[in-house]
Design an enzyme around this catalytic site. Structure first.
Site, PDB file in Angstrom:
ATOM      1  N   ARG A 150      -1.142   0.041   8.193  1.00 35.99           N
ATOM      2  CA  ARG A 150      -1.186   0.523   9.331  1.00 35.99           C
ATOM      3  C   ARG A 150      -0.416   1.393   9.441  1.00 35.99           C
ATOM      4  O   ARG A 150       1.073   1.173  11.033  1.00 35.99           O
ATOM      5  CB  ARG A 150       0.182  -1.072   9.620  1.00 35.99           C
ATOM      6  CG  ARG A 150      -1.049  -2.715   8.901  1.00 35.99           C
ATOM      7  CD  ARG A 150       0.161  -3.242   9.123  1.00 35.99           C
ATOM      8  NE  ARG A 150      -0.818  -4.543   9.086  1.00 35.99           N
ATOM      9  CZ  ARG A 150      -1.528  -4.905   8.072  1.00 35.99           C
ATOM     10  NH1 ARG A 150      -1.430  -4.375   6.694  1.00 35.99           N
ATOM     11  NH2 ARG A 150      -2.784  -5.809   8.024  1.00 35.99           N
ATOM     12  N   CYS A 177     -24.114 -17.946  -7.463  1.00 38.57           N
ATOM     13  CA  CYS A 177     -24.095 -18.293  -8.736  1.00 38.57           C
ATOM     14  C   CYS A 177     -22.524 -18.163  -9.506  1.00 38.57           C
ATOM     15  O   CYS A 177     -22.532 -18.672 -10.355  1.00 38.57           O
ATOM     16  CB  CYS A 177     -25.550 -18.068  -9.432  1.00 38.57           C
ATOM     17  SG  CYS A 177     -25.261 -15.987  -9.920  1.00 38.57           S
ATOM     18  N   CYS A 221     -20.466 -12.985  -8.036  1.00 36.87           N
ATOM     19  CA  CYS A 221     -21.817 -13.194  -7.142  1.00 36.87           C
ATOM     20  C   CYS A 221     -21.479 -14.779  -6.497  1.00 36.87           C
ATOM     21  O   CYS A 221     -21.230 -15.787  -6.880  1.00 36.87           O
ATOM     22  CB  CYS A 221     -23.129 -13.562  -8.208  1.00 36.87           C
ATOM     23  SG  CYS A 221     -24.325 -14.547  -7.207  1.00 36.87           S
ATOM     24  N   CYS A 263     -27.010  -9.214  -7.864  1.00 34.81           N
ATOM     25  CA  CYS A 263     -26.658 -10.095  -9.291  1.00 34.81           C
ATOM     26  C   CYS A 263     -27.907 -10.197  -9.787  1.00 34.81           C
ATOM     27  O   CYS A 263     -29.208 -10.755  -8.896  1.00 34.81           O
ATOM     28  CB  CYS A 263     -26.118 -11.381  -8.356  1.00 34.81           C
ATOM     29  SG  CYS A 263     -26.363 -12.709  -9.916  1.00 34.81           S
ATOM     30  N   THR A 295       0.437   5.719  -1.753  1.00 30.15           N
ATOM     31  CA  THR A 295      -0.080   6.533  -0.560  1.00 30.15           C
ATOM     32  C   THR A 295       0.159   7.753  -1.509  1.00 30.15           C
ATOM     33  O   THR A 295      -0.572   8.555  -1.096  1.00 30.15           O
ATOM     34  CB  THR A 295       0.596   6.682   1.271  1.00 30.15           C
ATOM     35  OG1 THR A 295       1.826   6.832   0.125  1.00 30.15           O
ATOM     36  CG2 THR A 295       0.273   5.449   1.581  1.00 30.15           C
ATOM     37  N   ALA A 300       0.920  -1.448   0.280  1.00 39.86           N
ATOM     38  CA  ALA A 300       0.329   0.130  -0.238  1.00 39.86           C
ATOM     39  C   ALA A 300       0.703   0.715   0.471  1.00 39.86           C
ATOM     40  O   ALA A 300       0.644   2.056  -0.432  1.00 39.86           O
ATOM     41  CB  ALA A 300      -0.873  -0.139   1.287  1.00 39.86           C
ATOM     42  N   HIS A 341      -3.415 -10.393  -4.557  1.00 40.16           N
ATOM     43  CA  HIS A 341      -4.952  -9.811  -3.073  1.00 40.16           C
ATOM     44  C   HIS A 341      -6.065  -9.702  -3.617  1.00 40.16           C
ATOM     45  O   HIS A 341      -6.864  -9.398  -3.909  1.00 40.16           O
ATOM     46  CB  HIS A 341      -4.132  -8.894  -1.791  1.00 40.16           C
ATOM     47  CG  HIS A 341      -3.336  -9.288  -1.122  1.00 40.16           C
ATOM     48  ND1 HIS A 341      -2.901  -8.252  -0.505  1.00 40.16           N
ATOM     49  CD2 HIS A 341      -3.379 -10.783  -0.733  1.00 40.16           C
ATOM     50  CE1 HIS A 341      -1.971  -9.470   0.964  1.00 40.16           C
ATOM     51  NE2 HIS A 341      -2.049 -10.542   0.468  1.00 40.16           N
ATOM     52  N   SER A 401       5.411  -1.847   1.513  1.00 39.20           N
ATOM     53  CA  SER A 401       5.299  -2.848   2.639  1.00 39.20           C
ATOM     54  C   SER A 401       5.151  -2.757   4.441  1.00 39.20           C
ATOM     55  O   SER A 401       6.958  -2.427   4.412  1.00 39.20           O
ATOM     56  CB  SER A 401       4.813  -3.863   1.303  1.00 39.20           C
ATOM     57  OG  SER A 401       4.078  -5.247   2.135  1.00 39.20           O
TER      58      SER A 401
HETATM   59  N1  APR Z   1       6.986   5.531   0.075  1.00 41.16           N
HETATM   60  C1  APR Z   1       7.460   4.669   1.478  1.00 41.16           C
HETATM   61  N2  APR Z   1       7.223   4.147   1.704  1.00 41.16           N
HETATM   62  C2  APR Z   1       5.237   4.148   2.508  1.00 41.16           C
HETATM   63  C3  APR Z   1       4.957   5.322   1.900  1.00 41.16           C
HETATM   64  C4  APR Z   1       5.669   6.462   0.850  1.00 41.16           C
HETATM   65  N3  APR Z   1       5.668   6.871   0.131  1.00 41.16           N
HETATM   66  N4  APR Z   1       3.522   5.543   2.072  1.00 41.16           N
HETATM   67  C5  APR Z   1       3.842   4.684   2.839  1.00 41.16           C
HETATM   68  N5  APR Z   1       4.745   3.492   3.284  1.00 41.16           N
HETATM   69  C6  APR Z   1       4.966   2.437   3.969  1.00 41.16           C
HETATM   70  C7  APR Z   1       4.097   2.605   5.476  1.00 41.16           C
HETATM   71  O1  APR Z   1       4.824   3.216   6.636  1.00 41.16           O
HETATM   72  C8  APR Z   1       4.221   1.088   5.550  1.00 41.16           C
HETATM   73  O2  APR Z   1       5.419   0.435   6.889  1.00 41.16           O
HETATM   74  O3  APR Z   1       4.336   1.355   3.168  1.00 41.16           O
HETATM   75  C9  APR Z   1       4.084   0.135   4.041  1.00 41.16           C
HETATM   76  C10 APR Z   1       2.587   0.118   4.067  1.00 41.16           C
HETATM   77  O4  APR Z   1       2.337  -1.365   4.820  1.00 41.16           O
HETATM   78  P1  APR Z   1       0.769  -1.594   5.111  1.00 41.16           P
HETATM   79  O5  APR Z   1      -0.390  -0.728   5.415  1.00 41.16           O
HETATM   80  O6  APR Z   1       0.734  -2.804   6.192  1.00 41.16           O
HETATM   81  O7  APR Z   1       0.094  -1.947   3.823  1.00 41.16           O
HETATM   82  P2  APR Z   1       0.242  -3.506   2.890  1.00 41.16           P
HETATM   83  O8  APR Z   1       2.116  -4.099   3.210  1.00 41.16           O
HETATM   84  O9  APR Z   1       0.220  -3.231   1.426  1.00 41.16           O
HETATM   85  O10 APR Z   1      -0.384  -4.179   4.188  1.00 41.16           O
HETATM   86  C11 APR Z   1      -0.523  -5.817   3.102  1.00 41.16           C
HETATM   87  O11 APR Z   1      -2.637  -6.421   4.570  1.00 41.16           O
HETATM   88  O12 APR Z   1      -4.701  -5.154   5.146  1.00 41.16           O
HETATM   89  C12 APR Z   1      -4.099  -5.954   4.309  1.00 41.16           C
HETATM   90  O13 APR Z   1      -4.657  -6.485   2.525  1.00 41.16           O
HETATM   91  C13 APR Z   1      -4.313  -5.690   3.059  1.00 41.16           C
HETATM   92  O14 APR Z   1      -2.890  -6.365   1.266  1.00 41.16           O
HETATM   93  C14 APR Z   1      -3.042  -5.733   2.448  1.00 41.16           C
HETATM   94  C15 APR Z   1      -1.628  -6.426   3.310  1.00 41.16           C
END
Ligand code: APR
Length: 246
Positions: free
Chosen positions: A34, A128, A125, A149, A26, A22, A117, A190
């Protein structure tokens, strides 16, 4: 500059596979999960993003996904997504394994993508099996709080993997195969908290590959990475692409 060290690592260790979370989105205005301001600080994933919750109260789960799908659709790829697509075109990134459901890598032009993911591309659905593209789901959501559906009336399930749900087998198998073959696994944005994806770096290291991490904040693999950069994904990857492709 730190991006130069990463550029050298990518050039010297091919194939390079990228694992995104994620944090790569951002800078497109999409909150991560998180960070202190992340989604799970406001919504309990057990209530809004788990399979038991969807089975018990699908309409409630859609109160979370209706605005989320609209926001993800409005968002645009950022410099990080564009840089990764350029590095793929330049032959320096073999594939992207992404945990993100936002389709931004595809919209930025990346082709060799593994969405472990799921994504907002379709909804299905649960009764079905009928499948609906995102546009049809958005049309249904313009007139209802939860899309149902056309064939059987059941409430559709978003095409994303819920907690407690198995990941798409072909996607996760391909992700582990890519990690095994990678000479460099580059993790971007991540926390590496969620399995089985969080085991991919281990797969690369066990096969003799190297690890590089671009992430604001700690991950469990920081000490085992050849390089850990605490910078912004867009800035670091933009600088790496400029250095390797200009
Ligand atoms: N540049 C670098 N790092 C960043 C930035 C940025 N601009 N913005 C946020 N981060 C870092 C955050 O500090 C965090 O450590 O990215 C990391 C995102 O971690 P999570 O929020 O845990 O996201 P992710 O690792 O993708 O979560 C995995 O958890 O909730 C489930 O299915 C959901 O796919 C997701 C999975």
């Amino acid at each position: 500059m730190a991006a130069s060290a990463l550029a050298r690592l990518i050039r010297a260790n091919q194939p390079c596979v990228v694992l995104t979370g994620a944090g790569v989105s951002t800078e497109s205005g999409i909150p991560d999960f998180r960070s202190p301001t992340g989604i799970w600080a406001e919504f309990d994933p057990d209530e809004y993003a788990s399979l038991p919750a969807f089975r018990a109260e699908p309409a409630k789960v859609w109160t979370f996904y209706k605005p989320r799908i609209a926001m993800l659709t409005e968002a645009e790829p950022n410099a990080a997504h564009r840089a990764l697509a350029e590095l793929e075109r330049g032959g320096l990134v073999e594939a992207i394994v992404t945990q993100n459901i936002d389709l931004l890598h595809e919209r930025a032009g990346s082709h060799n993508l593994v969405e472990v993911h799921g994504s907002i591309r379709t909804a299905t659905c649960p009764a079905c099996g009928s499948s609906y593209p995102r546009e049809a789901v958005m049309e249904k959501l313009a007139h209802a709080d939860a899309p149902s559906c056309d064939r059987c009336g059941a409430i559709l399930k978003p095409g994303v993997v819920f907690f407690g749900e198995l990941l798409p087998a072909d996607a996760i198998e391909r992700a582990f195969e890519l990690a095994r073959r990678a000479r460099l696994l580059l993790v971007v944005g991540s926390s590496l908290e969620v399995h089985p994806v969080a085991a991919l770096p281990e797969e690369t290291l066990a096969a003799g590959g190297r690890l590089a991490i671009v992430n604001k904040g700690p991950t469990p693999y920081d000490r085992r990475a050849d390089l850990k950069l605490e910078g912004s994904a867009g800035e670091v990857l933009g600088a790496v692409a400029d250095e390797l492709l200009s």
